[in-house]
Design a protein around this motif. Structure first.
Motif, PDB file in Angstrom:
ATOM      1  N   ARG A  99       5.697 -45.339 -41.071  1.00 53.56           N
ATOM      2  CA  ARG A  99       5.735 -44.196 -40.162  1.00 53.56           C
ATOM      3  C   ARG A  99       7.030 -43.450 -40.395  1.00 53.56           C
ATOM      4  NH1 ARG A  99       7.325 -42.201 -35.709  1.00 53.56           N
ATOM      5  NH2 ARG A  99       7.822 -43.011 -33.732  1.00 53.56           N
ATOM      6  N   LYS A 100       6.924 -42.146 -40.402  1.00 52.52           N
ATOM      7  CA  LYS A 100       8.139 -41.365 -40.592  1.00 52.52           C
ATOM      8  C   LYS A 100       8.934 -41.296 -39.291  1.00 52.52           C
ATOM      9  CE  LYS A 100       5.832 -36.925 -40.003  1.00 52.52           C
ATOM     10  NZ  LYS A 100       5.503 -35.679 -40.640  1.00 52.52           N
ATOM     11  N   LYS A 108      11.041 -28.917 -48.955  1.00 53.35           N
ATOM     12  CA  LYS A 108       9.571 -29.061 -48.875  1.00 53.35           C
ATOM     13  C   LYS A 108       9.042 -29.834 -50.072  1.00 53.35           C
ATOM     14  CE  LYS A 108       8.789 -24.573 -46.693  1.00 53.35           C
ATOM     15  NZ  LYS A 108       8.137 -23.282 -46.906  1.00 53.35           N
ATOM     16  N   LYS A 109       9.560 -29.513 -51.247  1.00 58.42           N
ATOM     17  CA  LYS A 109       9.122 -30.183 -52.475  1.00 58.42           C
ATOM     18  C   LYS A 109       9.473 -31.666 -52.443  1.00 58.42           C
ATOM     19  CE  LYS A 109       9.989 -30.298 -57.424  1.00 58.42           C
ATOM     20  NZ  LYS A 109      11.157 -31.092 -57.734  1.00 58.42           N
ATOM     21  N   VAL A 110      10.665 -31.980 -51.965  1.00 57.14           N
ATOM     22  CA  VAL A 110      11.094 -33.375 -51.865  1.00 57.14           C
ATOM     23  C   VAL A 110      10.138 -34.147 -50.966  1.00 57.14           C
ATOM     24  CG1 VAL A 110      12.911 -34.882 -50.937  1.00 57.14           C
ATOM     25  CG2 VAL A 110      13.518 -32.944 -52.401  1.00 57.14           C
ATOM     26  N   ILE A 111       9.770 -33.547 -49.848  1.00 53.30           N
ATOM     27  CA  ILE A 111       8.842 -34.206 -48.926  1.00 53.30           C
ATOM     28  C   ILE A 111       7.452 -34.317 -49.552  1.00 53.30           C
ATOM     29  CG2 ILE A 111       7.626 -33.953 -46.733  1.00 53.30           C
ATOM     30  CD1 ILE A 111      10.268 -32.872 -45.587  1.00 53.30           C
ATOM     31  N   ASP A 112       6.982 -33.237 -50.155  1.00 51.82           N
ATOM     32  CA  ASP A 112       5.640 -33.240 -50.762  1.00 51.82           C
ATOM     33  C   ASP A 112       5.498 -34.286 -51.858  1.00 51.82           C
ATOM     34  OD1 ASP A 112       4.748 -31.240 -49.090  1.00 51.82           O
ATOM     35  OD2 ASP A 112       5.002 -29.633 -50.567  1.00 51.82           O
ATOM     36  N   THR A 113       6.566 -34.508 -52.613  1.00 56.93           N
ATOM     37  CA  THR A 113       6.496 -35.444 -53.737  1.00 56.93           C
ATOM     38  C   THR A 113       6.926 -36.858 -53.353  1.00 56.93           C
ATOM     39  OG1 THR A 113       8.740 -34.887 -54.462  1.00 56.93           O
ATOM     40  CG2 THR A 113       6.909 -33.622 -55.439  1.00 56.93           C
ATOM     41  N   GLY A 114       7.431 -37.034 -52.124  1.00 53.83           N
ATOM     42  CA  GLY A 114       7.896 -38.348 -51.707  1.00 53.83           C
ATOM     43  C   GLY A 114       9.067 -38.823 -52.538  1.00 53.83           C
ATOM     44  N   GLU A 115       9.926 -37.899 -52.904  1.00 56.64           N
ATOM     45  CA  GLU A 115      11.017 -38.161 -53.846  1.00 56.64           C
ATOM     46  C   GLU A 115      12.113 -39.078 -53.297  1.00 56.64           C
ATOM     47  OE1 GLU A 115      14.056 -35.356 -56.374  1.00 56.64           O
ATOM     48  OE2 GLU A 115      12.089 -34.561 -55.888  1.00 56.64           O
ATOM     49  N   HIS A 119       6.689 -27.177 -39.549  1.00 58.33           N
ATOM     50  CA  HIS A 119       5.768 -27.370 -40.681  1.00 58.33           C
ATOM     51  C   HIS A 119       6.348 -28.374 -41.670  1.00 58.33           C
ATOM     52  CE1 HIS A 119       3.752 -26.381 -44.520  1.00 58.33           C
ATOM     53  NE2 HIS A 119       2.699 -26.312 -43.723  1.00 58.33           N
ATOM     54  N   LEU A 120       7.639 -28.276 -41.920  1.00 58.26           N
ATOM     55  CA  LEU A 120       8.311 -29.215 -42.814  1.00 58.26           C
ATOM     56  C   LEU A 120       8.226 -30.645 -42.259  1.00 58.26           C
ATOM     57  CD1 LEU A 120      10.674 -28.819 -45.276  1.00 58.26           C
ATOM     58  CD2 LEU A 120      11.952 -29.867 -43.440  1.00 58.26           C
ATOM     59  N   ILE A 121       8.469 -30.796 -40.967  1.00 55.39           N
ATOM     60  CA  ILE A 121       8.403 -32.110 -40.330  1.00 55.39           C
ATOM     61  C   ILE A 121       6.996 -32.698 -40.439  1.00 55.39           C
ATOM     62  CG2 ILE A 121       8.491 -33.317 -38.097  1.00 55.39           C
ATOM     63  CD1 ILE A 121      10.779 -31.332 -37.319  1.00 55.39           C
ATOM     64  N   ARG A 122       6.002 -31.865 -40.203  1.00 53.30           N
ATOM     65  CA  ARG A 122       4.615 -32.339 -40.157  1.00 53.30           C
ATOM     66  C   ARG A 122       3.959 -32.444 -41.525  1.00 53.30           C
ATOM     67  NH1 ARG A 122       1.169 -29.107 -36.089  1.00 53.30           N
ATOM     68  NH2 ARG A 122      -0.173 -30.878 -36.489  1.00 53.30           N
ATOM     69  N   SER A 123       4.626 -31.981 -42.573  1.00 50.03           N
ATOM     70  CA  SER A 123       3.967 -31.801 -43.858  1.00 50.03           C
ATOM     71  C   SER A 123       3.425 -33.059 -44.515  1.00 50.03           C
ATOM     72  CB  SER A 123       4.883 -31.047 -44.828  1.00 50.03           C
ATOM     73  OG  SER A 123       6.050 -31.774 -45.054  1.00 50.03           O
ATOM     74  N   LYS A 124       4.182 -34.142 -44.524  1.00 53.73           N
ATOM     75  CA  LYS A 124       3.701 -35.318 -45.242  1.00 53.73           C
ATOM     76  C   LYS A 124       4.449 -36.552 -44.784  1.00 53.73           C
ATOM     77  CE  LYS A 124       2.001 -36.575 -49.724  1.00 53.73           C
ATOM     78  NZ  LYS A 124       1.748 -36.223 -51.063  1.00 53.73           N
ATOM     79  N   ASP A 125       3.814 -37.677 -44.880  1.00 51.11           N
ATOM     80  CA  ASP A 125       4.401 -38.926 -44.403  1.00 51.11           C
ATOM     81  C   ASP A 125       5.071 -39.743 -45.494  1.00 51.11           C
ATOM     82  OD1 ASP A 125       3.547 -38.399 -41.853  1.00 51.11           O
ATOM     83  OD2 ASP A 125       1.688 -39.513 -42.070  1.00 51.11           O
ATOM     84  N   ASP A 126       5.475 -39.123 -46.589  1.00 50.78           N
ATOM     85  CA  ASP A 126       6.016 -39.877 -47.713  1.00 50.78           C
ATOM     86  C   ASP A 126       7.522 -40.059 -47.661  1.00 50.78           C
ATOM     87  OD1 ASP A 126       3.564 -40.299 -48.769  1.00 50.78           O
ATOM     88  OD2 ASP A 126       3.681 -38.719 -50.264  1.00 50.78           O
TER      89      ASP A 126
END
Length: 166
Positions: free
Chosen positions: A3-4, A93-100, A125-132
């Motif tokens: 969980r983030k 956003k990219k860091v979150i999207d890629t789970g970097e 939107h950034l917060i909600r974008s992805k759970d990685d």
């Protein structure tokens, strides 16, 4: 961790960035990957240049080209710097999207709202974008209620006394 966690350090007091960096050092000591993106401080924010020595465990990014902080710039310089700052936000956003990384710190990101560089909806939107990621840490002077809704941990840092600035 499945969980983030969204953590916020905000307020008029000093030490928000230091508190966020403390979270980074703790995470890195546990073997987690950490990225810090600093906003509005200029490319020569010397107070945290030592973090560059902690790479690759903690990676520090600044997208601004100006030496000084954003509020010290002329209006003509702010226009160019605004695009650089947006590049940094898009990188987040990219860091979150890629789970970097496991921990992402967006230092002074809440202050982008005061300068109308991003909106509260952009940050949400950034917060909600992805759970990685395990932890997203936001800092800034103020915390709008609509963003506070998404935070799991909120620390308000207030200044009680400062003899150093007098």
């Amino acid at each position: 961790m499945d969980r983030k966690i969204v953590q916020v350090f905000y307020g008029a007091g000093k030490g928000k960035t230091s508190a966020a960096v403390g979270q980074c050092i703790r995470a890195a000591s546990l073997g987690q990957s950490v990225i810090i993106i600093q906003f509005l401080k200029g490319k020569d924010a010397e107070e945290f240049n030592f973090l560059e020595r902690l790479e690759p465990d903690i990676k520090l990014f600044r997208f601004e080209k100006s030496n000084g902080s954003y509020d010290e710039l002329l209006d003509s310089q702010k226009k160019e710097e605004k695009q650089n700052i947006l590049n940094g936000f898009n990188f987040a956003k990219k860091v979150i999207d890629t789970g970097e990384c496991d921990v992402l710190v967006l230092d002074e990101v809440l202050n982008l709202l005061d300068w109308n560089i991003v909106s509260a909806d952009d940050i949400i939107h950034l917060i909600r974008s992805k759970d990685d990621y395990c932890r997203l840490v936001l800092t800034g002077r103020s915390l709008p209620a609509e963003i506070a809704e998404y935070a799991d941990v909120i620390s308000k840092i207030e200044l009680e006394k400062d003899l150093l600035d007098s």
